[in-house]
Design a protein around this motif. Structure first.
Motif, PDB file in Angstrom:
ATOM      1  N   ALA A  68     -17.415  -4.830  -4.651  1.00 52.40           N
ATOM      2  CA  ALA A  68     -17.986  -4.054  -3.733  1.00 52.40           C
ATOM      3  C   ALA A  68     -18.837  -3.202  -4.168  1.00 52.40           C
ATOM      4  CB  ALA A  68     -16.729  -2.504  -3.758  1.00 52.40           C
ATOM      5  N   ALA A  69     -19.300  -2.662  -5.473  1.00 48.75           N
ATOM      6  CA  ALA A  69     -20.744  -2.006  -5.618  1.00 48.75           C
ATOM      7  C   ALA A  69     -21.690  -3.292  -5.254  1.00 48.75           C
ATOM      8  CB  ALA A  69     -20.853  -1.823  -7.246  1.00 48.75           C
ATOM      9  N   GLU A  70     -21.624  -3.923  -5.568  1.00 50.09           N
ATOM     10  CA  GLU A  70     -22.480  -5.713  -6.162  1.00 50.09           C
ATOM     11  C   GLU A  70     -22.847  -5.648  -4.301  1.00 50.09           C
ATOM     12  OE1 GLU A  70     -25.165  -8.253  -6.118  1.00 50.09           O
ATOM     13  OE2 GLU A  70     -24.563  -7.290  -7.117  1.00 50.09           O
ATOM     14  N   ALA A 120     -25.176  -4.969   0.977  1.00 44.38           N
ATOM     15  CA  ALA A 120     -25.652  -4.418   1.869  1.00 44.38           C
ATOM     16  C   ALA A 120     -26.534  -3.187   2.687  1.00 44.38           C
ATOM     17  CB  ALA A 120     -23.896  -3.554   2.997  1.00 44.38           C
ATOM     18  N   ASP A 121     -27.170  -2.617   1.704  1.00 46.98           N
ATOM     19  CA  ASP A 121     -28.056  -1.877   1.306  1.00 46.98           C
ATOM     20  C   ASP A 121     -29.375  -2.747   1.786  1.00 46.98           C
ATOM     21  OD1 ASP A 121     -26.394   0.051   1.406  1.00 46.98           O
ATOM     22  OD2 ASP A 121     -26.899  -0.173  -0.812  1.00 46.98           O
ATOM     23  N   SER A 158     -21.808  -3.618  -1.799  1.00 47.59           N
ATOM     24  CA  SER A 158     -22.627  -2.178  -0.850  1.00 47.59           C
ATOM     25  C   SER A 158     -23.851  -2.593  -1.271  1.00 47.59           C
ATOM     26  CB  SER A 158     -22.216  -0.756  -1.830  1.00 47.59           C
ATOM     27  OG  SER A 158     -23.049   0.100  -1.197  1.00 47.59           O
ATOM     28  N   ARG A 159     -23.989  -2.991  -2.793  1.00 51.34           N
ATOM     29  CA  ARG A 159     -25.946  -2.865  -2.722  1.00 51.34           C
ATOM     30  C   ARG A 159     -26.901  -4.403  -1.418  1.00 51.34           C
ATOM     31  NH1 ARG A 159     -24.753  -2.148  -8.410  1.00 51.34           N
ATOM     32  NH2 ARG A 159     -24.472  -5.519  -8.511  1.00 51.34           N
ATOM     33  N   SER A 166     -14.093  -3.258  -8.127  1.00 53.68           N
ATOM     34  CA  SER A 166     -15.683  -2.076  -6.838  1.00 53.68           C
ATOM     35  C   SER A 166     -16.468  -2.751  -7.520  1.00 53.68           C
ATOM     36  CB  SER A 166     -14.704  -1.275  -8.616  1.00 53.68           C
ATOM     37  OG  SER A 166     -15.097  -0.873 -10.211  1.00 53.68           O
TER      38      SER A 166
END
Length: 777
Positions: free
Chosen positions: A374-376, A381-382, A378-379, A371
């Motif tokens: 995944a959060a990293e 990707a953002d 996602s960040r 997770s």
């Protein structure tokens, strides 16, 4: 570590009201680790379960055998006491009767004998079924105590049985166990009183002797059977209990395995930290999280603390803070070192509780590495999305389903002249439209009916004169995205295209007029092509005639030249007498040299003519290159010696290749001759050869005057020389390099010339080692 444990324990003692927790789910594991004896008992339980029935049976058998031995010994003691009693009793009666011999009449009534016998019996003689018989000297029974009329008058042998040792030997036979004629087993003894008095016999039934013993046997048997039944019941109860416990253990084990499997699948693990002892229990799934093999042992706080990243806090301080905190709960994330060396993220939730064993920190740990990644991601990707949106040249904006701003780039803000406070996420669409610059919509392209139902594409013109194409599309979550593209250049290009179209129409009209002119010019080109073909044939014919003329002229010139050279040599040699003057000899030498030079020029012209006409064919054979080079050097030795020019030969022995020897010698001689000719006095000329793959590289280097770069391109053409014909310093026809190049190319090779003015020249001939390969190529 000990001080840390003491600190935790002291902190716990200052908080007596820590909540208690029933830890039955972990009691079995903790008891195994904390109490070694219990662990050994658990390991030995299967063996004990198998030994219990055997031990019960063994105990019952041992107890029965012991009681049998005891009862057997007691029976022997009773029998011995009975025999001793009978012997003493018979001796006492015999002694009393011996003393009362004087009172016995010679003849008397039976009652008298009974009285005498009763007086002779000691007290208790009649107990336990003992019978005393008094017989006269003839062996006839005269008295019996207790009285039995059926025995009086019978013979003692009839009572005890015939041939008994007792009646014969008397007291010497002792007390014997016999069976009476009536079938009763008795202990009997006989004592003789004297010949005049007779004898006394005392016997006791064995049933009377062992009456108490049989009662004891019955009692002991009852107790033994009862004990055996009770032990059997206890054994069966133990087996039933152990079976039920085994089933319960199996159910517990299956439940525990399922829990551990669920924890492993969920990448979770259980913690139980005994703060008073400093021991930490991990479930097997916790070991799996950090990549360790599960062990049936407790971990120390130091072992766990050493795996926590130093930047994420200290485990001991964390425990102290938990104990001192009012709520005593924790929910933290930190990194732990995996056995492979990498770091994993773990989220720990737990609280401090108290039970009979002391304070415990109990909780669950979850592997949140994925997770976190995944959060990293996602960040990242953002950030990439923001960068990508910001990098595009179009104005970009994204609205959510509630018509609130999600994302826009600086191009959108610049286009609509929006302040910074209105381009923040969450700003309402109406606020942005109200504050921004409104474009003038010029046309609506085919698209959906409205932005609320689908998408649309429009062209708009803003105040500064720029044109935009705005494309709006609905997203899956109900929002919409809008992209504004600057099409000012396209609009300008469109206007230019319209102007060009107008001009093109005029140009087409002009082209129609020019078409006839082009057709006329095409006809003229055809006529010119035909004339060119005729001129080409004429030129080829002239070239052929020239070659034939040159060949005829050369042939015609060689005949008189040979005569001139021959006669000049004869005159110089004085074959028919001296000439008479030295000047004549000099003139003869000049005539011979000029004739030889002219003959060589004519020979070169003939060779060049044959090469151009293709009338020369090669006769390849194996050529020793070193030998050929030595011949060339020898032929030029005199000319080189006149100018003190050093010719060096660097060709390895047995360097052989397939070539036409005569043609190759002519080519090599021309190149070396040029090197000697154009090298000043005291110069050097080097001939070298080496192999490169399937070809031979022959290089001729000199330290001559060199060749200008502009002249290098012209060398190799027939009659081409560097210096002008009127100003050149060296004589020659200019055909040497042209003939060399033609011979090399005829062999399937190539010639290369490298030169620098004032430094020297290098001519490289590349020839195939084998002519068959060259011809095939």
């Amino acid at each position: 570590m000990a001080r840390a444990h003491q600190a935790i324990a002291s902190a716990f003692r200052r908080l007596p009201n820590v909540r208690r927790l029933d830890r039955q789910a972990l009691a079995g594991h903790a008891r195994l680790f904390i109490h070694p004896a219990y662990a050994r008992l658990v390991r030995a339980e299967p063996l004990i379960r198998r030994l219990i029935p055997f031990l019960i049976v063994l105990f019952i058998v041992t107890l029965g055998m012991m009681r049998i031995v005891v009862l057997s010994d007691a029976r022997g003691d009773i029998e011995n006491r009975a025999k001793l009693t009978l012997g003493l009793l018979a001796s006492s009666i015999a002694t009393n009767l011996e003393e009362m011999r004087g009172q016995m009449p010679a003849t008397a009534m039976s009652e008298t004998y009974h009285g005498i016998l009763a007086n002779a019996l000691p007290p208790g003689a009649e107990d336990s079924g003992r019978v005393t018989v008094l017989a006269d000297p003839l062996g006839k029974i005269v008295a019996v105590d207790p009285y039995a009329v059926e025995l009086v008058g019978r013979s003692l042998d009839d009572l005890l049985g015939p041939g008994q040792p007792l009646t014969t030997l008397g007291e010497r036979a002792g007390v014997l166990s016999i069976r009476l004629p009536d079938g009763n087993d008795v202990l009997a003894t006989v004592h003789h009183i004297g010949e005049a008095t007779g004898s006394v016999a005392v016997y006791q039934p064995l049933s009377a002797v062992f009456a108490n013993w049989r009662s004891n046997v019955s009692r002991e048997a009852t107790v033994f059977v009862g004990t055996s039944i009770i032990l059997s019941i206890l054994g069966f109860a133990y087996q039933a209990q152990t079976t039920r416990a085994e089933e319960a253990d199996y159910i517990y084990s299956e439940t525990q395995n399922r829990v551990h499997m669920a924890l492993m699948r969920g990448r979770s693990g259980l913690w139980d930290w005994d703060l008073s002892r400093g021991a930490i229990f991990w479930s097997p799934s916790m070991y799996d999280i950090v990549g360790l093999p599960a062990i049936n042992n407790l971990l120390s706080a130091g072992d766990v603390s050493s795996r926590i990243h130093p930047e994420d806090g200290d485990l001991i301080e964390m425990a102290n803070a938990l104990i001192q905190a009012e709520g005593a709960q924790i929910d933290r994330e930190f990194r732990m070192r995996h056995e492979s060396g990498r770091w994993i993220w773990v989220r720990v939730r737990g609280e401090v509780v108290r039970d009979a064993d002391g304070p415990h920190w109990i909780g669950i740990a979850v592997d949140v590495t994925e997770s976190k990644l995944a959060a990293e991601a996602s960040r990242t990707a953002d950030l990439r999305l923001h960068d990508a949106v910001e990098a595009i040249s179009e104005a970009f904006v994204l609205w959510d389903a509630s018509n609130r701003l999600v994302l826009c780039n600086s191009k959108y803000q610049e286009l609509y002249q929006l302040p910074d406070n209105l381009v923040r996420p969450g700003t309402a669409y109406a606020d942005v439209v109200a504050s921004g610059r409104r474009p003038q919509f010029a046309s609506l392209l085919p698209a959906a009916e409205s932005p609320q139902l689908g998408g649309r594409s429009v062209e708009a013109r803003i105040e500064d004169g720029r044109w935009l194409q705005i494309n709006e599309r609905r997203t899956k979550d109900g929002g919409f995205v809008s992209v504004g593209t600057d099409i000012t250049a396209l609009k300008q290009h469109e206007a230019q295209l319209l102007e060009n179209e107008r001009k093109l129409t005029a140009t087409v009209a002009d082209l129609r007029g020019s078409r006839q002119q082009l057709e006329k010019q095409a006809q003229q080109l055809v006529e010119l092509a035909e004339k060119y073909a005729l001129e080409k044939e004429h030129a080829e014919e002239l070239s052929r005639v020239k070659s034939e003329f040159m060949a005829n002229v050369s042939h015609e010139l060689r005949t008189p030249l040979n005569a001139i050279i021959g006669f000049s040599e004869m005159m110089q040699s004085g074959a028919f007498g001296p000439l008479g003057n030295e000047k004549y000899e000099e003139y003869c030498a000049d005539i011979r040299d000029s004739g030889g030079y002219l003959l060589s020029v004519i020979s070169d012209i003939l060779d060049m003519t044959r090469l151009e006409s293709g009338h020369i064919s090669l006769d390849p054979s194996e050529v020793d290159l070193a030998e050929l080079a030595e011949e060339v050097v020898a032929s030029l030795g005199k000319e080189a010696a006149e100018n003190n020019i050093d010719i060096r030969l660097e060709v390895e022995k047995d360097f052989r290749l397939d070539a036409d020897r005569k043609a190759l010698r002519q080519a090599l001689l021309a190149v070396v001759s040029n090197g000697v000719k154009f090298t000043p006095a005291d110069g050097k000329v080097k001939i070298s050869a080496r192999r490169r793959g399937g070809e031979a590289l022959i290089a001729v280097e000199d330290t001559g005057i060199g060749i200008p770069k502009k002249a290098l391109e012209r060398l190799g053409r027939p009659f081409e020389q560097v210096a002008r014909q009127m100003t050149r310093d060296h004589k020659g026809s200019g055909l040497g390099l042209a003939i060399t190049q033609s011979i090399v190319q005829l062999h399937g090779g190539d010639m290369r010339i490298d030169s620098s003015e004032g430094v020297g020249t290098r001519v490289t001939l590349s020839l195939p080692l084998h002519q068959q390969a060259a011809n095939a190529a």
